[in-house]
Structure formats: structure tokens, C-alpha cells
Design an enzyme around this catalytic site. Structure first.
Site, mmCIF file in Angstrom:
data_model
loop_
_atom_site.group_PDB
_atom_site.id
_atom_site.type_symbol
_atom_site.label_atom_id
_atom_site.label_comp_id
_atom_site.label_asym_id
_atom_site.label_seq_id
_atom_site.Cartn_x
_atom_site.Cartn_y
_atom_site.Cartn_z
ATOM 1 N N HIS A 24 42.909 48.845 28.871
ATOM 2 C CA HIS A 24 41.875 49.872 28.912
ATOM 3 C C HIS A 24 42.700 51.215 28.726
ATOM 4 O O HIS A 24 42.608 52.168 29.380
ATOM 5 C CB HIS A 24 41.299 49.800 30.178
ATOM 6 C CG HIS A 24 40.050 49.109 30.323
ATOM 7 N ND1 HIS A 24 39.437 49.105 31.530
ATOM 8 C CD2 HIS A 24 39.329 48.454 29.322
ATOM 9 C CE1 HIS A 24 38.183 48.261 31.567
ATOM 10 N NE2 HIS A 24 38.378 47.958 30.021
ATOM 11 N N HIS A 80 30.484 38.800 25.618
ATOM 12 C CA HIS A 80 30.841 40.212 25.828
ATOM 13 C C HIS A 80 31.279 40.557 24.663
ATOM 14 O O HIS A 80 32.456 39.989 24.048
ATOM 15 C CB HIS A 80 31.486 40.275 27.192
ATOM 16 C CG HIS A 80 31.973 41.694 27.353
ATOM 17 N ND1 HIS A 80 31.356 42.928 27.287
ATOM 18 C CD2 HIS A 80 33.138 42.205 28.024
ATOM 19 C CE1 HIS A 80 31.944 43.797 27.731
ATOM 20 N NE2 HIS A 80 33.005 43.320 28.183
ATOM 21 N N GLU A 82 33.303 43.611 24.241
ATOM 22 C CA GLU A 82 34.404 44.422 24.450
ATOM 23 C C GLU A 82 35.510 43.769 23.673
ATOM 24 O O GLU A 82 35.731 42.785 23.465
ATOM 25 C CB GLU A 82 34.869 44.795 25.871
ATOM 26 C CG GLU A 82 35.874 45.706 26.006
ATOM 27 C CD GLU A 82 36.285 46.284 27.377
ATOM 28 O OE1 GLU A 82 35.840 45.732 28.459
ATOM 29 O OE2 GLU A 82 36.996 47.433 27.783
ATOM 30 N N ASP A 84 38.535 43.217 23.831
ATOM 31 C CA ASP A 84 39.606 42.169 24.066
ATOM 32 C C ASP A 84 38.681 40.824 23.993
ATOM 33 O O ASP A 84 39.655 39.899 23.948
ATOM 34 C CB ASP A 84 40.149 42.648 25.548
ATOM 35 C CG ASP A 84 38.964 42.535 26.555
ATOM 36 O OD1 ASP A 84 38.103 43.298 26.225
ATOM 37 O OD2 ASP A 84 38.915 42.372 27.802
ATOM 38 N N HIS A 146 30.543 43.167 32.155
ATOM 39 C CA HIS A 146 31.293 44.424 32.313
ATOM 40 C C HIS A 146 30.702 45.649 31.942
ATOM 41 O O HIS A 146 30.751 46.704 32.368
ATOM 42 C CB HIS A 146 32.789 44.128 32.232
ATOM 43 C CG HIS A 146 33.534 45.683 32.174
ATOM 44 N ND1 HIS A 146 34.507 45.648 31.148
ATOM 45 C CD2 HIS A 146 33.533 46.373 32.820
ATOM 46 C CE1 HIS A 146 35.002 46.817 31.346
ATOM 47 N NE2 HIS A 146 34.530 47.274 32.237
ATOM 48 N N ASP A 165 34.142 38.600 31.659
ATOM 49 C CA ASP A 165 34.862 39.378 32.807
ATOM 50 C C ASP A 165 34.684 39.048 34.200
ATOM 51 O O ASP A 165 35.734 39.485 34.986
ATOM 52 C CB ASP A 165 34.574 40.748 32.403
ATOM 53 C CG ASP A 165 35.346 41.334 31.262
ATOM 54 O OD1 ASP A 165 36.236 40.885 30.728
ATOM 55 O OD2 ASP A 165 34.826 42.412 30.775
ATOM 56 N N TYR A 193 41.967 43.636 39.877
ATOM 57 C CA TYR A 193 40.801 43.434 38.618
ATOM 58 C C TYR A 193 39.489 43.971 39.247
ATOM 59 O O TYR A 193 38.845 44.679 38.313
ATOM 60 C CB TYR A 193 40.759 42.039 38.104
ATOM 61 C CG TYR A 193 39.966 41.825 37.120
ATOM 62 C CD1 TYR A 193 40.482 41.663 35.892
ATOM 63 C CD2 TYR A 193 38.583 41.522 37.275
ATOM 64 C CE1 TYR A 193 39.594 41.299 34.771
ATOM 65 C CE2 TYR A 193 37.707 41.350 35.985
ATOM 66 C CZ TYR A 193 38.034 41.204 34.965
ATOM 67 O OH TYR A 193 37.493 40.786 33.721
ATOM 68 N N HIS A 226 39.261 35.830 31.424
ATOM 69 C CA HIS A 226 40.950 36.371 31.865
ATOM 70 C C HIS A 226 41.388 35.623 32.690
ATOM 71 O O HIS A 226 40.744 35.570 33.965
ATOM 72 C CB HIS A 226 41.003 37.934 32.419
ATOM 73 C CG HIS A 226 40.249 38.861 31.278
ATOM 74 N ND1 HIS A 226 41.166 39.167 30.041
ATOM 75 C CD2 HIS A 226 39.430 39.778 31.213
ATOM 76 C CE1 HIS A 226 40.380 40.213 29.384
ATOM 77 N NE2 HIS A 226 39.277 40.467 30.016
HETATM 78 FE FE1 FEO Z 1 35.073 44.184 29.628
HETATM 79 FE FE2 FEO Z 1 37.697 41.785 29.377
HETATM 80 O O1 FEO Z 1 36.236 43.097 28.568
#
Ligand code: FEO
Length: 395
Positions: A24, A80, A82, A84, A146, A165, A193, A226
Site C-alpha cells: 500500500h 476484488h 485492488e 494486488d 476491503h 482480503d 493486517y 493473502h
Molecule cells: Fe484490498 Fe489485497 O487488496
């Protein structure tokens, strides 16, 4: 991470980013690295759940190829957007010409904005399902776990929740399951996290957990995007999410400070002596020597937040200023605070601290000393710490 069979028909095909240390941007120090998990389900319709960060697409594709020709993929689920998780999306689309892509409407909009493509898209929402053969995949909107586009995917056949997430940890490892690593490290990374990814969304996490609870899903595996897959410690991580998202606190105190000529530090050390003299747990964090990620993780469930800064050019010092700006986004509740600091002639730092994060905590009267604290002032710091500890214990 190479391809790993998780259970019959489900493979982990994600990647390990061993050397990622600043996730991030610079907001999250990932001392143990990061994984970007993706899952491949072999059923009548071959299904890929999520992709990985840009730069790792080759590894993802190789991992898929260890199981199946990627061109045979029929379904891509985007839990999601994002980057990543979606960074490899455009490349994956190119090698999966027949795939239909499933996600929320906000995911569709986001993919188009990021990459200019969304593939053969099907918008889904809570209550909708997709049959892929033996399995039916249920979609559950989880906005702000997220981002607004986020969703979970549940396979009743596998009793598995693909939570993206949710329930993640930034923990680079070649292990797959929660019971294959040290439990304390796993929970510590989970707390870090939560504090650094989900804390600002407590209210939504809490209400979504309650809504999912009402669905009475049989969950034997939680497969986040993750870190480790939960199979043994699902009750523990669920309990933690309920606890963290409810703004619950322990009777403990974080004393976070930045000092110019050690005067504010002398005050900090006497304050923490006073706090701990009452048997209240406290940790001293020089904000220039500790990662904000670790500090915020400790503060996630600390009832007392104490902040100190010397005054410099009419302001608090810059590193603690950055930390407080980060912290004010937490939307924390139920904390007690006071500010302290040394100064030469004007002493604005304490008010600066209070003004910056008055949205997330309430302040007791502040404590200031000119230049360096003398013995009387150090005694006062001790007494203020002691009184603060009594309030932490008793209110
Ligand atoms: Fe909100 Fe792992 O991305």
C-alpha cells in the site's frame, strides 16, 4: 509458491512475494513479505478465483499450467479489483479466450478504469450462484472488506469460503495451512493486517459477519488471498474478527512519541513508569524507531493512547504528525488519551496533536514542560501517568 493441491479439485496457484516490505505504498511495513493467493478449481467448468499482482503473472500462468492448459479456463471470478489481486487480469484474459468473468458491478467498473477491459462479463451479487459442475459457487457482497467492489465466493461442496482480503495476513511462506506455521506469529500477523487494512471499516465488518452468520454456512476452510488458509483455527480467527470489529479494548496503553533533544523522551519514560506502577500494561514507542504498522497493531485494542512531541517551528514533529494522520483514518472508538511534550517558547505541539485526532479519541488535559523537565516536572509526569492508568482501569 508452486502449485499446491489444497483438497480434491482445488489448487493454490498464487505467488509468494518474499521481498515486499512496503505494501500500500509506504503505509504498511510487511516484514514477513506478502503472498497473492489465487485458486484454481477443476470441475466441469474450470474456474480461476482471483489473479495476482502485476509482475507475477508469468508465475501465476506457470502454476496454472502445472494443472491445466489456461486456455481451458471457463470461469474467472474477481472477488476484488485492488491491483494486488487484479494486476495480472488483462494478461490472463488474453490466454483464456473462452472465459466468462464474474464479479460485482463495482468490480466491472473498476477493471475497466484500471485496465480498459473486463472480458465477457457477468455481474453478480449476494444471493446469486454459479453452477460449475459438482460445485455451486455462491457469491456474497462484502463491500469494504476491503473496497466497495469486494465479494466472497463460497463453495458448499468444498465447505470453503474464498474470502479474498478478509481473514488475510501478510506472511510470505511456502506453507499453505494455518496449522503449518507458528500460531502466535500467525495471529500477530492477522492482527497487524486487520489494524492496517480493515480497522477503518469495523462497522461494515461487524454487520457483514453477522449477516454471514445468519446464512449458517458450513465452513471448514477459509481461503483468503493473502497468507495461510484457515482450517484448524477458524473459530479463533472468527472470534478475533468479532472482537476487533466491535472496537473492544484491553486495559493497556501505547505511549507514542517523537523527541528532538530527549526532553520529551524523558517525560515519556516517567509517564510510562507511572502507568505501569498501577499494574497497567504499556509500551513505549519512539515513532521514529518503530514501524507504524506495529504501533497501530498494538493500538488496535489498547484503551489508552498517549502521544508526545516536542514543538518545532510551532508544530508537532513531522514523523508523529504523519503517524497521527494515518491513525485518524482508523475511526476508532472508546479510547482515552492525553498529549505531552517539551517546548522552548510557544509549545503548540500538544494542541496540534489533540486537533489532529480528536475525531477518534478524547483527550485529558495535556502536560507540557519548558526545555527540559526538572525533578518536580518528572514527578508530575509520573503522577499523570499513574492517574491515567487508574482511569484506564476504572472507567
Ligand atoms: Fe484490498 Fe489485497 O487488496
Amino acid at each position: 509458491m508452486t502449485t499446491k493441491l489444497i483438497k480434491e479439485g482445488i489448487y493454490s496457484v498464487g505467488v509468494v512475494d518474499w521481498n515486499e516490505r512496503h505494501f500500500h505504498g509506504y503505509t504498511y511495513v510487511t516484514k514477513r513479505g506478502v503472498t497473492y493467493n489465487a485458486y484454481l478449481i477443476i470441475d466441469e467448468k474450470i474456474t480461476l478465483i482471483d489473479t495476482v499482482r502485476e509482475g507475477f503473472q508469468k508465475e501465476l500462468i506457470e502454476n496454472i499450467k502445472n494443472v491445466v492448459d489456461p486456455s481451458k479456463i471457463d470461469v474467472i471470478i474477481i472477488n476484488h479489483i485492488e491491483p494486488d489481486h487484479s494486476g495480472a487480469f488483462a494478461q490472463i484474459l488474453k490466454i483464456c479466450p473462452n472465459a466468462k468473468v464474474y464479479g460485482t458491478e463495482k468490480a466491472r467498473q473498476g477493471l475497466l478504469k484500471y485496465y480498459g477491459v473486463c472480458g465477457d462479463w457477468v455481474t453478480v451479487k449476494s444471493g446469486q450462484s454459479l453452477n460449475i459442475g459438482k460445485r455451486t459457487l455462491d457469491f456474497i457482497d462484502v463491500p469494504m472488506i476491503h473496497w466497495p467492489d469486494s465479494m466472497f465466493t463460497y463453495s458448499a461442496y468444498d465447505k470453503t469460503l474464498f474470502s479474498n482480503d478478509g481473514f488475510g495476513q501478510h506472511y510470505a511462506t511456502n506453507k499453505i495451512f494455518d496449522d503449518e506455521v507458528n500460531f502466535d506469529v500467525l495471529m500477530d500477523e492477522s492482527q497487524k493486517y486487520y489494524a492496517n487494512i480493515l480497522w477503518p471499516f469495523n462497522m461494515l465488518v461487524s454487520s457483514k459477519l453477522a449477516a454471514i452468520g445468519k446464512l449458517s454456512l458450513d465452513i471448514k476452510f477459509i481461503a483468503p488471498s493473502h497468507g495461510l488458509i484457515w482450517r484448524k483455527y477458524i473459530p479463533e480467527i472468527m472470534q478475533k474478527y468479532l472482537y476487533w470489529s466491535s472496537h473492544s479494548c484491553k486495559n493497556r496503553v501505547a505511549v507514542v512519541y517523537e523527541t528532538m533533544w530527549n526532553s520529551t523522551e524523558k517525560m515519556a519514560k516517567k509517564i510510562i513508569e507511572g502507568i505501569t506502577s498501577e499494574g497497567v500494561e504499556a509500551i513505549l514507542f519512539d515513532v521514529t524507531k518503530n514501524d507504524r504498522t506495529d504501533i497501530s497493531s498494538y493500538m488496535l485494542d489498547a484503551k489508552g493512547w498517549v502521544f508526545g512531541s516536542s514543538t518545532h517551528d510551532g508544530e508537532m514533529l513531522p514523523v508523529i504528525a504523519g503517524f497521527l494522520h494515518f491513525l485518524k483514518g482508523s475511526k476508532a472508538k472508546g479510547r482515552k488519551s492525553f498529549a505531552f511534550g517539551s517546548y522552548g517558547w510557544s509549545g503548540e505541539a500538544v494542541k496540534d496533536i489533540e486537533d489532529t485526532i480528536s475525531n477518534v479519541t478524547s483527550f485529558e488535559p495535556s502536560l507540557r514542560v519548558v526545555y527540559s523537565p526538572n525533578q518536580d516536572e518528572l514527578d508530575k509526569c509520573f503522577q499523570v501517568g499513574k492517574s491515567f492508568a487508574l482511569k484506564i482501569k476504572n472507567e
